[in-house]
Design a protein around this motif. Structure first.
Motif, PDB file in Angstrom:
ATOM      1  N   THR A  72      57.318  48.215  36.890  1.00 41.81           N
ATOM      2  CA  THR A  72      56.412  48.533  35.783  1.00 41.81           C
ATOM      3  C   THR A  72      56.842  47.853  34.488  1.00 41.81           C
ATOM      4  OG1 THR A  72      55.876  50.686  36.762  1.00 41.81           O
ATOM      5  CG2 THR A  72      55.402  50.395  34.419  1.00 41.81           C
ATOM      6  N   THR A  73      58.143  47.901  34.194  1.00 46.99           N
ATOM      7  CA  THR A  73      58.618  47.265  32.961  1.00 46.99           C
ATOM      8  C   THR A  73      58.412  45.748  33.014  1.00 46.99           C
ATOM      9  OG1 THR A  73      60.882  47.225  33.851  1.00 46.99           O
ATOM     10  CG2 THR A  73      60.292  49.061  32.415  1.00 46.99           C
ATOM     11  N   GLU A  74      58.593  45.172  34.194  1.00 45.19           N
ATOM     12  CA  GLU A  74      58.383  43.729  34.335  1.00 45.19           C
ATOM     13  C   GLU A  74      56.897  43.369  34.184  1.00 45.19           C
ATOM     14  OE1 GLU A  74      60.594  41.267  34.881  1.00 45.19           O
ATOM     15  OE2 GLU A  74      62.437  42.298  35.467  1.00 45.19           O
ATOM     16  N   ILE A  75      56.026  44.208  34.701  1.00 43.28           N
ATOM     17  CA  ILE A  75      54.581  43.970  34.548  1.00 43.28           C
ATOM     18  C   ILE A  75      54.201  44.004  33.066  1.00 43.28           C
ATOM     19  CG2 ILE A  75      52.293  44.983  34.940  1.00 43.28           C
ATOM     20  CD1 ILE A  75      53.295  45.794  37.743  1.00 43.28           C
ATOM     21  N   ILE A  76      54.761  44.996  32.348  1.00 46.97           N
ATOM     22  CA  ILE A  76      54.514  45.073  30.905  1.00 46.97           C
ATOM     23  C   ILE A  76      55.049  43.810  30.219  1.00 46.97           C
ATOM     24  CG2 ILE A  76      55.116  46.301  28.775  1.00 46.97           C
ATOM     25  CD1 ILE A  76      55.228  48.878  30.507  1.00 46.97           C
ATOM     26  N   GLY A  77      56.255  43.390  30.621  1.00 46.24           N
ATOM     27  CA  GLY A  77      56.862  42.219  30.011  1.00 46.24           C
ATOM     28  C   GLY A  77      56.069  40.951  30.239  1.00 46.24           C
ATOM     29  N   VAL A  78      55.686  40.716  31.486  1.00 47.53           N
ATOM     30  CA  VAL A  78      54.962  39.483  31.827  1.00 47.53           C
ATOM     31  C   VAL A  78      53.599  39.422  31.149  1.00 47.53           C
ATOM     32  CG1 VAL A  78      53.732  38.340  33.724  1.00 47.53           C
ATOM     33  CG2 VAL A  78      56.121  38.979  34.006  1.00 47.53           C
ATOM     34  N   ASN A  79      52.926  40.559  31.085  1.00 41.81           N
ATOM     35  CA  ASN A  79      51.546  40.562  30.598  1.00 41.81           C
ATOM     36  C   ASN A  79      51.399  40.805  29.097  1.00 41.81           C
ATOM     37  OD1 ASN A  79      49.668  40.397  33.129  1.00 41.81           O
ATOM     38  ND2 ASN A  79      51.303  41.806  33.714  1.00 41.81           N
ATOM     39  N   THR A  80      52.451  41.279  28.441  1.00 40.53           N
ATOM     40  CA  THR A  80      52.330  41.564  27.006  1.00 40.53           C
ATOM     41  C   THR A  80      53.434  40.918  26.165  1.00 40.53           C
ATOM     42  OG1 THR A  80      53.681  43.585  27.019  1.00 40.53           O
ATOM     43  CG2 THR A  80      51.339  43.814  27.599  1.00 40.53           C
ATOM     44  N   GLY A  81      54.585  40.642  26.767  1.00 41.64           N
ATOM     45  CA  GLY A  81      55.718  40.131  26.003  1.00 41.64           C
ATOM     46  C   GLY A  81      56.437  41.204  25.206  1.00 41.64           C
ATOM     47  N   LEU A  82      56.017  42.481  25.377  1.00 38.88           N
ATOM     48  CA  LEU A  82      56.629  43.564  24.618  1.00 38.88           C
ATOM     49  C   LEU A  82      58.017  43.914  25.148  1.00 38.88           C
ATOM     50  CD1 LEU A  82      53.538  45.920  24.138  1.00 38.88           C
ATOM     51  CD2 LEU A  82      54.602  44.408  22.450  1.00 38.88           C
ATOM     52  N   LEU A  83      58.283  43.577  26.407  1.00 40.05           N
ATOM     53  CA  LEU A  83      59.604  43.782  26.993  1.00 40.05           C
ATOM     54  C   LEU A  83      60.135  42.445  27.497  1.00 40.05           C
ATOM     55  CD1 LEU A  83      58.997  47.065  29.054  1.00 40.05           C
ATOM     56  CD2 LEU A  83      60.226  46.860  26.887  1.00 40.05           C
ATOM     57  N   PHE A  84      61.411  42.234  27.336  1.00 40.68           N
ATOM     58  CA  PHE A  84      62.136  41.045  27.820  1.00 40.68           C
ATOM     59  C   PHE A  84      61.832  39.780  27.012  1.00 40.68           C
ATOM     60  CE2 PHE A  84      61.361  43.814  31.555  1.00 40.68           C
ATOM     61  CZ  PHE A  84      62.671  44.186  31.813  1.00 40.68           C
ATOM     62  N   GLY A  85      60.557  39.506  26.740  1.00 42.88           N
ATOM     63  CA  GLY A  85      60.189  38.277  26.039  1.00 42.88           C
ATOM     64  C   GLY A  85      59.009  37.604  26.712  1.00 42.88           C
ATOM     65  N   ASP A  86      58.787  36.340  26.400  1.00 40.97           N
ATOM     66  CA  ASP A  86      57.654  35.602  26.974  1.00 40.97           C
ATOM     67  C   ASP A  86      58.127  34.805  28.192  1.00 40.97           C
ATOM     68  OD1 ASP A  86      55.694  36.382  25.061  1.00 40.97           O
ATOM     69  OD2 ASP A  86      56.665  35.047  23.614  1.00 40.97           O
ATOM     70  N   TYR A  87      57.738  35.257  29.370  1.00 36.98           N
ATOM     71  CA  TYR A  87      58.158  34.615  30.605  1.00 36.98           C
ATOM     72  C   TYR A  87      57.098  34.796  31.688  1.00 36.98           C
ATOM     73  CZ  TYR A  87      59.303  39.339  32.321  1.00 36.98           C
ATOM     74  OH  TYR A  87      59.233  40.650  32.718  1.00 36.98           O
ATOM     75  N   GLN A  88      57.202  33.976  32.730  1.00 35.87           N
ATOM     76  CA  GLN A  88      56.279  34.049  33.862  1.00 35.87           C
ATOM     77  C   GLN A  88      57.055  33.815  35.155  1.00 35.87           C
ATOM     78  OE1 GLN A  88      52.986  34.827  33.708  1.00 35.87           O
ATOM     79  NE2 GLN A  88      53.168  35.052  31.462  1.00 35.87           N
ATOM     80  N   TYR A  89      56.608  34.455  36.218  1.00 37.66           N
ATOM     81  CA  TYR A  89      57.236  34.279  37.523  1.00 37.66           C
ATOM     82  C   TYR A  89      56.604  33.128  38.280  1.00 37.66           C
ATOM     83  CZ  TYR A  89      60.050  38.482  37.224  1.00 37.66           C
ATOM     84  OH  TYR A  89      60.997  39.403  36.837  1.00 37.66           O
ATOM     85  N   GLY A  90      57.434  32.411  39.044  1.00 37.99           N
ATOM     86  CA  GLY A  90      56.939  31.373  39.936  1.00 37.99           C
ATOM     87  C   GLY A  90      56.526  31.983  41.267  1.00 37.99           C
ATOM     88  N   SER A  91      56.383  31.146  42.281  1.00 44.08           N
ATOM     89  CA  SER A  91      55.899  31.609  43.582  1.00 44.08           C
ATOM     90  C   SER A  91      57.014  31.887  44.583  1.00 44.08           C
ATOM     91  CB  SER A  91      54.953  30.563  44.178  1.00 44.08           C
ATOM     92  OG  SER A  91      55.624  29.317  44.333  1.00 44.08           O
ATOM     93  N   VAL A  92      58.271  31.607  44.207  1.00 43.36           N
ATOM     94  CA  VAL A  92      59.394  31.687  45.156  1.00 43.36           C
ATOM     95  C   VAL A  92      59.616  33.092  45.696  1.00 43.36           C
ATOM     96  CG1 VAL A  92      61.896  31.386  45.416  1.00 43.36           C
ATOM     97  CG2 VAL A  92      60.566  29.723  44.117  1.00 43.36           C
ATOM     98  N   LEU A  93      59.450  34.101  44.862  1.00 41.85           N
ATOM     99  CA  LEU A  93      59.819  35.471  45.242  1.00 41.85           C
ATOM    100  C   LEU A  93      58.725  36.241  45.968  1.00 41.85           C
ATOM    101  CD1 LEU A  93      61.845  36.460  42.054  1.00 41.85           C
ATOM    102  CD2 LEU A  93      62.701  35.660  44.255  1.00 41.85           C
ATOM    103  N   GLY A  94      57.654  35.568  46.347  1.00 41.33           N
ATOM    104  CA  GLY A  94      56.659  36.201  47.211  1.00 41.33           C
ATOM    105  C   GLY A  94      55.510  36.873  46.494  1.00 41.33           C
TER     106      GLY A  94
END
Length: 224
Positions: A72-94
């Motif tokens: 959940t925290t990662e979803i918030i982070g990826v989609n809002t930048g409010l947690l962790f910072g501005d980042y995106q996941y690649g396709s490696v992890l499924g």
């Protein structure tokens, strides 16, 4: 069963990670070994569970809570930048949910569980060696803060290699300090939950696994 719990999981963990290092750094099959990361992560989770002395309800409760909070925290982070910072996941992890690989929830559990186990066993050794009598409440606080510091330190080791392997990417290629602040804070929450249910028991494999993974990513940072 005792032999299995003591020796085979350690052998398998070493085999997977040493093979991974050789495959990524020394062969033309780097993509194959990198894309095998989900299998390795799932296998390490199974080994961690198999070596738990008593796989009780609190173990699975902690896994479920860690998985949900981590994802959940990662979803918030990826989609809002409010947690962790501005980042995106690649396709490696499924497969992903709202841009976050499902295995990230599993990864949160493994890192925090192993970090909490390491901190607990370290404190118990210090108590025994120096004949300390740490009050139960102080012991729990030490495990929560110390375990969170270990988990965050592991992420510091993990981040550069993960970016090089295209697990995820940061805006402008910079890993922000805010990422580590969030890692520490969320680890504190998860470890507090664990200590509320039950303290960490003796779990030598979790310490070995965290050490193996730390060396794995350190080597990749040096030579990748």
């Amino acid at each position: 069963m005792t032999y299995f719990k003591k020796h085979i999981p350690l052998f398998v963990a070493l085999l997977f990670h040493i093979s991974g290092l050789i495959g990524i750094l020394c062969t033309p099959y780097k993509a194959f070994f990198v894309n095998s990361t989900p299998l390795v992560l799932l296998t390490m989770f199974l080994l961690l569970s198999a070596t738990e002395k008593k796989v009780a309800k609190d173990y699975f409760m902690f896994f479920i809570i860690s998985f949900i909070i981590g994802l959940t925290t990662e979803i918030i982070g990826v989609n809002t930048g409010l947690l962790f910072g501005d980042y995106q996941y690649g396709s490696v992890l499924g497969p992903k949910l709202f841009g976050v690989p499902l295995l990230i929830g599993l990864n949160w559990f493994i890192i925090v569980f192993c970090s909490g186990s390491l901190c607990t066993q370290g404190l118990e050794v210090l108590q025994k060696k120096f004949s300390l009598n740490i009050p139960a409440s102080a012991f729990k606080i030490a495990v929560v803060l110390g375990g969170a510091a270990i988990a965050t330190s592991f992420d510091i080791i993990l981040e550069p290699a993960a970016v090089k392997l295209h697990f995820w990417s940061w805006e402008n290629g910079l890993i922000p300090l805010f990422n580590y602040i969030c890692w520490f804070s969320i680890s504190v929450i998860l470890l507090s939950v664990k200590m509320y249910f039950n303290k960490f028991g003796a779990h030598p494999f979790s310490i070995a696994l965290l050490s193996i993974q730390a060396v794995f990513f350190l080597v990749l940072n040096l030579f990748l």
